[in-house]
Design a protein around this motif. Structure first.
Motif, PDB file in Angstrom:
ATOM      1  N   UNK A  92       1.037  -1.254  -0.032  1.00  9.18           N
ATOM      2  CA  UNK A  92      -0.066   0.015   0.087  1.00  9.18           C
ATOM      3  C   UNK A  92       0.915   1.241   0.173  1.00  9.18           C
ATOM      4  N   UNK A  93       2.052   1.040   0.612  1.00 12.10           N
ATOM      5  CA  UNK A  93       2.890   2.272   0.758  1.00 12.10           C
ATOM      6  C   UNK A  93       4.452   2.000   0.354  1.00 12.10           C
ATOM      7  N   UNK A  94       4.901   2.894  -0.457  1.00  8.35           N
ATOM      8  CA  UNK A  94       6.292   2.608  -1.137  1.00  8.35           C
ATOM      9  C   UNK A  94       7.155   3.881  -0.728  1.00  8.35           C
ATOM     10  N   UNK A  97       2.893   7.560   2.546  1.00  7.30           N
ATOM     11  CA  UNK A  97       1.669   6.863   2.836  1.00  7.30           C
ATOM     12  C   UNK A  97       0.593   6.587   1.881  1.00  7.30           C
ATOM     13  N   UNK A  98       0.390   5.453   1.446  1.00  9.78           N
ATOM     14  CA  UNK A  98      -0.835   4.898   0.690  1.00  9.78           C
ATOM     15  C   UNK A  98      -0.495   5.276  -0.791  1.00  9.78           C
ATOM     16  N   UNK A  99       0.855   5.701  -1.149  1.00  7.30           N
ATOM     17  CA  UNK A  99       1.012   6.144  -2.774  1.00  7.30           C
ATOM     18  C   UNK A  99       0.543   4.841  -3.530  1.00  7.30           C
ATOM     19  N   UNK A 100       0.665   3.606  -3.094  1.00  5.97           N
ATOM     20  CA  UNK A 100       0.327   2.230  -3.859  1.00  5.97           C
ATOM     21  C   UNK A 100      -1.007   1.736  -3.542  1.00  5.97           C
ATOM     22  N   UNK A 101      -1.787   2.809  -2.977  1.00 11.33           N
ATOM     23  CA  UNK A 101      -3.292   2.571  -2.528  1.00 11.33           C
ATOM     24  C   UNK A 101      -4.384   2.581  -3.748  1.00 11.33           C
ATOM     25  N   UNK A 102      -3.890   2.774  -4.858  1.00  8.47           N
ATOM     26  CA  UNK A 102      -4.939   2.923  -5.989  1.00  8.47           C
ATOM     27  C   UNK A 102      -4.641   1.943  -7.110  1.00  8.47           C
ATOM     28  N   UNK A 103      -4.745   0.468  -6.766  1.00  8.65           N
ATOM     29  CA  UNK A 103      -4.782  -0.230  -7.905  1.00  8.65           C
ATOM     30  C   UNK A 103      -5.918  -0.157  -8.778  1.00  8.65           C
ATOM     31  N   UNK A 156       7.889  -2.731   1.646  1.00 14.12           N
ATOM     32  CA  UNK A 156       7.490  -1.506   1.049  1.00 14.12           C
ATOM     33  C   UNK A 156       7.476  -0.325   1.901  1.00 14.12           C
ATOM     34  N   UNK A 157       6.909  -0.674   3.188  1.00 14.12           N
ATOM     35  CA  UNK A 157       6.579   0.227   4.061  1.00 14.12           C
ATOM     36  C   UNK A 157       8.049   0.591   4.672  1.00 14.12           C
TER      37      UNK A 157
END
Length: 368
Positions: A92-94, A97-103, A156-157
């Motif tokens: 979810x986060x790389x 915060x939450x920058x990979x949260x929009x698959x 990734x966090x």
């Protein structure tokens, strides 16, 4: 015969701005004439499938702690019986915060060992990137589907807070992150099983559309085909291929000569320099849900799947155009998750990508 004009990005820039560029990107082919075959609207029909419509709802998250270690599940509440159980908790986060949260979409290879995930920068963005996961290695070496289900998200966090462990670094060797590019809506990433090519729709829901091929190695677009279906028909925002290399997308009817809310199915080919589609002259009278999220193909059962949130319908490919109501399968599910897509391995195992947080959920049966 349709003509295709080849222009590199460099050449296009030179034509537009009177100069040159030092970096050539994806080759662009511009197709002239309609890409959609003519049809008689008076001959269009729909099969009266069972109405399993699920209206839009507020999406729920599946966790109280993002570092989940135990699987959750969602199950059918009506229609064809199926249960999906957490298999891979995706990052979810790389960087923040939450920058990979929009698959937005997924592609799973037929052996189930490689996943391509298309992520956009925000839910309304048309910019994003593709991440490729070596699930085979991540499962066998790090137990991401069994004993250490939190390992991917922790790695990734830890990267985002600059505290990566040796295990985190080892995990990241099996994850490739592609560059940012214009993804369109991002819902349409699909692999043609006949040739192994990755494609997506770069400009959906527009009169002038395009499809783009993505390198499975560099994870960036290498080819663009620009086209127009016809000036009264807009492109859908989903895409899949069957075992013969046929391409499919679907849309919902706005009314008029087709019943409002009916599922329109389009079938065609994406060739080297051009595309061609035709409308399947029989659709589904009732759509699965408010928003068309994804379309998928199951080689084991030779069926197409129309995915909306908490509602999935499917039809046999061999019966397209002359479907009977009993041949349409449909499922409503609980959990109020956002459904991003579904993929099937060669043995029929289904992997549903859901969000809040992003994960792959596997069917407990191979008969869905």
């Amino acid at each position: 015969m349709r003509k295709a004009v080849l222009l590199t990005a460099a050449a296009t820039a030179a034509l537009l701005f009177g100069g040159t560029t030092t970096l050539a990107h994806a080759k662009t082919y511009t197709q002239h004439g309609n890409a959609l075959a003519n049809y008689n609207v008076n001959k269009y029909k729909t099969v009266k499938n069972k109405n399993m419509f699920v209206k839009r709802y507020t999406f729920q998250q599946s966790y109280s702690n993002i570092f989940q270690t135990s699987p959750t599940s969602i199950s059918s509440t009506k229609g064809k019986k199926v249960t999906f159980k957490s298999n891979v908790f995706l990052p979810v986060t790389y960087n923040r915060s939450a920058d990979w949260g929009n698959p937005q979409s997924e592609v799973l290879t037929k052996d189930g060992k490689t996943l391509y995930e298309l992520i956009t920068t925000s839910s309304q963005s048309t910019e994003g990137w593709i991440v490729r996961y070596n699930l085979g290695a991540l499962r066998s070496k790090f137990g991401i589907s069994t004993s250490h289900m939190d390992a991917l998200r922790r790695a990734t966090y830890d990267h985002s807070v600059n505290q990566m462990t040796s295990t985190d670094k080892a995990i990241m060797k099996y994850i490739k992150i592609g560059p940012k590019f214009n993804t369109g809506h991002g819902q349409s990433l699909a692999m043609n099983p006949k040739n192994g090519q990755l494609w997506f729709i770069g400009a959906p829901v527009k009169i002038h559309s395009n499809v783009q091929q993505v390198s499975t190695k560099t994870l960036k677009p290498t080819k663009k085909i620009k086209f127009m279906l016809k000036n009264t028909v807009t492109m859908g925002s989903n895409l899949t291929f069957d075992k013969k290399g046929n391409a499919y997308f679907f849309t919902y009817s706005n009314g008029g000569w087709a019943p409002k809310g009916a599922v329109k199915i389009y079938k065609g080919k994406i060739n080297k320099k051009s595309v061609k589609f035709h409308l399947v002259m029989q659709g589904l009278r009732y759509r699965p849900g408010t928003k068309p999220q994804s379309i998928a193909y199951n080689v084991k059962r030779n069926r197409l799947y129309f995915v909306s949130d908490s509602s999935i319908s499917s039809v046999p490919v061999s019966k397209l155009g002359h479907l009977k109501a009993k041949q349409v399968e449909a499922t409503n599910l609980n959990g109020k998750r956002e459904f991003e897509g579904i993929q099937f391995t060669k043995n029929g195992a289904g992997y549903l990508m859901t969000n809040k947080g992003a994960e792959l959920m596997k069917t407990t049966t191979n008969k869905f």
